[in-house]
Design a protein around this motif. Sequence first.
Motif, PDB file in Angstrom:
ATOM      1  N   VAL A  23      -1.048 -13.143  -0.622  1.00 57.48           N
ATOM      2  CA  VAL A  23      -1.719 -13.025  -1.924  1.00 57.48           C
ATOM      3  C   VAL A  23      -2.440 -14.325  -2.254  1.00 57.48           C
ATOM      4  N   ALA A  24      -1.753 -15.444  -2.077  1.00 58.23           N
ATOM      5  CA  ALA A  24      -2.368 -16.735  -2.396  1.00 58.23           C
ATOM      6  C   ALA A  24      -3.558 -17.022  -1.494  1.00 58.23           C
ATOM      7  N   TRP A  25      -3.462 -16.694  -0.222  1.00 56.15           N
ATOM      8  CA  TRP A  25      -4.572 -16.938   0.700  1.00 56.15           C
ATOM      9  C   TRP A  25      -5.760 -16.019   0.406  1.00 56.15           C
ATOM     10  N   ALA A  26      -5.458 -14.764   0.052  1.00 58.34           N
ATOM     11  CA  ALA A  26      -6.544 -13.827  -0.244  1.00 58.34           C
ATOM     12  C   ALA A  26      -7.285 -14.199  -1.512  1.00 58.34           C
ATOM     13  N   ALA A  27      -6.653 -14.982  -2.382  1.00 58.72           N
ATOM     14  CA  ALA A  27      -7.293 -15.368  -3.637  1.00 58.72           C
ATOM     15  C   ALA A  27      -8.254 -16.533  -3.482  1.00 58.72           C
ATOM     16  N   TRP A  34       9.868  -8.759 -11.827  1.00 56.40           N
ATOM     17  CA  TRP A  34       8.857  -7.705 -11.982  1.00 56.40           C
ATOM     18  C   TRP A  34       7.769  -8.127 -12.957  1.00 56.40           C
ATOM     19  N   ALA A  35       8.147  -8.850 -14.000  1.00 60.54           N
ATOM     20  CA  ALA A  35       7.145  -9.308 -14.966  1.00 60.54           C
ATOM     21  C   ALA A  35       6.159 -10.275 -14.313  1.00 60.54           C
ATOM     22  N   LEU A  36       6.673 -11.156 -13.458  1.00 65.73           N
ATOM     23  CA  LEU A  36       5.785 -12.092 -12.760  1.00 65.73           C
ATOM     24  C   LEU A  36       4.851 -11.348 -11.806  1.00 65.73           C
ATOM     25  N   LEU A  37       5.363 -10.322 -11.147  1.00 60.54           N
ATOM     26  CA  LEU A  37       4.507  -9.546 -10.253  1.00 60.54           C
ATOM     27  C   LEU A  37       3.423  -8.797 -11.023  1.00 60.54           C
ATOM     28  N   THR A  38       3.754  -8.322 -12.220  1.00 63.46           N
ATOM     29  CA  THR A  38       2.750  -7.657 -13.057  1.00 63.46           C
ATOM     30  C   THR A  38       1.639  -8.622 -13.433  1.00 63.46           C
ATOM     31  N   ASP A  39       2.026  -9.844 -13.822  1.00 67.33           N
ATOM     32  CA  ASP A  39       1.020 -10.862 -14.144  1.00 67.33           C
ATOM     33  C   ASP A  39       0.196 -11.214 -12.908  1.00 67.33           C
ATOM     34  N   ARG A  88      -0.487  -9.257 -10.375  1.00 69.97           N
ATOM     35  CA  ARG A  88      -1.409  -8.151 -10.088  1.00 69.97           C
ATOM     36  C   ARG A  88      -2.618  -8.200 -11.011  1.00 69.97           C
ATOM     37  N   GLU A  89      -2.390  -8.519 -12.271  1.00 70.09           N
ATOM     38  CA  GLU A  89      -3.503  -8.617 -13.213  1.00 70.09           C
ATOM     39  C   GLU A  89      -4.423  -9.777 -12.849  1.00 70.09           C
ATOM     40  N   ALA A  90      -3.847 -10.876 -12.374  1.00 67.11           N
ATOM     41  CA  ALA A  90      -4.676 -12.024 -11.998  1.00 67.11           C
ATOM     42  C   ALA A  90      -5.495 -11.729 -10.747  1.00 67.11           C
ATOM     43  N   THR A  91      -4.894 -11.051  -9.775  1.00 66.43           N
ATOM     44  CA  THR A  91      -5.628 -10.752  -8.532  1.00 66.43           C
ATOM     45  C   THR A  91      -6.717  -9.710  -8.748  1.00 66.43           C
ATOM     46  N   ALA A  92      -6.614  -8.928  -9.816  1.00 68.21           N
ATOM     47  CA  ALA A  92      -7.658  -7.936 -10.085  1.00 68.21           C
ATOM     48  C   ALA A  92      -8.984  -8.594 -10.434  1.00 68.21           C
ATOM     49  N   THR A 104      -2.495  -6.575  -1.713  1.00 67.48           N
ATOM     50  CA  THR A 104      -1.436  -7.391  -1.122  1.00 67.48           C
ATOM     51  C   THR A 104      -0.259  -7.526  -2.070  1.00 67.48           C
ATOM     52  N   VAL A 105      -0.531  -7.538  -3.373  1.00 64.21           N
ATOM     53  CA  VAL A 105       0.562  -7.585  -4.358  1.00 64.21           C
ATOM     54  C   VAL A 105       1.435  -6.348  -4.233  1.00 64.21           C
ATOM     55  N   HIS A 106       0.825  -5.208  -3.935  1.00 63.51           N
ATOM     56  CA  HIS A 106       1.614  -3.987  -3.743  1.00 63.51           C
ATOM     57  C   HIS A 106       2.542  -4.128  -2.534  1.00 63.51           C
ATOM     58  N   ALA A 107       2.108  -4.860  -1.516  1.00 60.42           N
ATOM     59  CA  ALA A 107       2.980  -5.123  -0.372  1.00 60.42           C
ATOM     60  C   ALA A 107       4.164  -5.983  -0.792  1.00 60.42           C
ATOM     61  N   VAL A 108       3.941  -6.928  -1.702  1.00 54.30           N
ATOM     62  CA  VAL A 108       5.046  -7.741  -2.233  1.00 54.30           C
ATOM     63  C   VAL A 108       6.037  -6.850  -2.976  1.00 54.30           C
ATOM     64  N   MET A 109       5.499  -5.943  -3.788  1.00 54.04           N
ATOM     65  CA  MET A 109       6.371  -5.049  -4.548  1.00 54.04           C
ATOM     66  C   MET A 109       7.207  -4.170  -3.633  1.00 54.04           C
ATOM     67  N   GLN A 110       6.600  -3.670  -2.558  1.00 53.49           N
ATOM     68  CA  GLN A 110       7.335  -2.826  -1.620  1.00 53.49           C
ATOM     69  C   GLN A 110       8.443  -3.622  -0.930  1.00 53.49           C
TER      70      GLN A 110
END
Length: 251
Positions: free
Chosen positions: A84-88, A129-134, A136-140, A154-160
């Motif tokens: 996620v960090a690299w893709a950003a 989960w709250a951090l992952l939601t934030d 996901r919103e940032a990567t959008a 990629t965030v969805h891969a983290v969630m999985q």
Amino acid sequence: MRAYASGLLWFLGICGIAALAVVLIRRSWPPDRRADTHDVLSVVFSMTGTLYAVVAAFVFIDVWQIGNDARDATYREAQAVQSVAWAAETGPPEVRASIRLLSRAYLREILDQELPRLRAGKPVGEQGWALLTDLREATARVPVPPDSESPEATVHAVMQAREDRLALADKRIGDVTWFALLFGALLAGMPILFFRFDHIGTQLAMTSAVVGMITLLLFTIHQIERPFTSTERVPATAYQNVIHRLDSLTT
């Protein structure tokens, strides 16, 4: 060290109880009166011991695989956060900085809060989960180059991977299996208490070996049944390594 001490105490305690049972049985039923039951006990001991060894081996392999799967899940989760960090990197500077901070905060939440709670058998809470939601919103807000995977995907891969880790943390062999293990241990070890040994020392040595081995096997299964209760089974190395890599991106 606490696990070693607990295992030794269980070993000595059960062996002591078995030795006391041998002494009491020999006093109430001397060995010279057991000639007609010795052959039958040998057959029973052989059959129950073999069946119990098969059952225990399957259970041990199952719980060992749970630990391996849990360790693999931590590496998948940590690597997905790194992705996620690299893709950003294609995003604006302020978005990149926000994603790095959120990624690092998520990993710190796992290291400082979730893993200690899992080892204590407590719920991990909802902060992850709250951090992952934030995140996901940032990567959008990151533009996606052609033929590239979006950071949001990629965030969805983290969630999985997170779902897999938490599911494995709650995985157990079950009460029915434990009943079979404990009752089977009793059936497998009891015949040796009634064997016909001329010398009590020989019977105490044989009984301690059999009973002690069964005790250590059950204790080991109990210790590794929950993979996150031991730092040796599922270390935090994956998350620590990714934090170091994220820190190097900001320097």
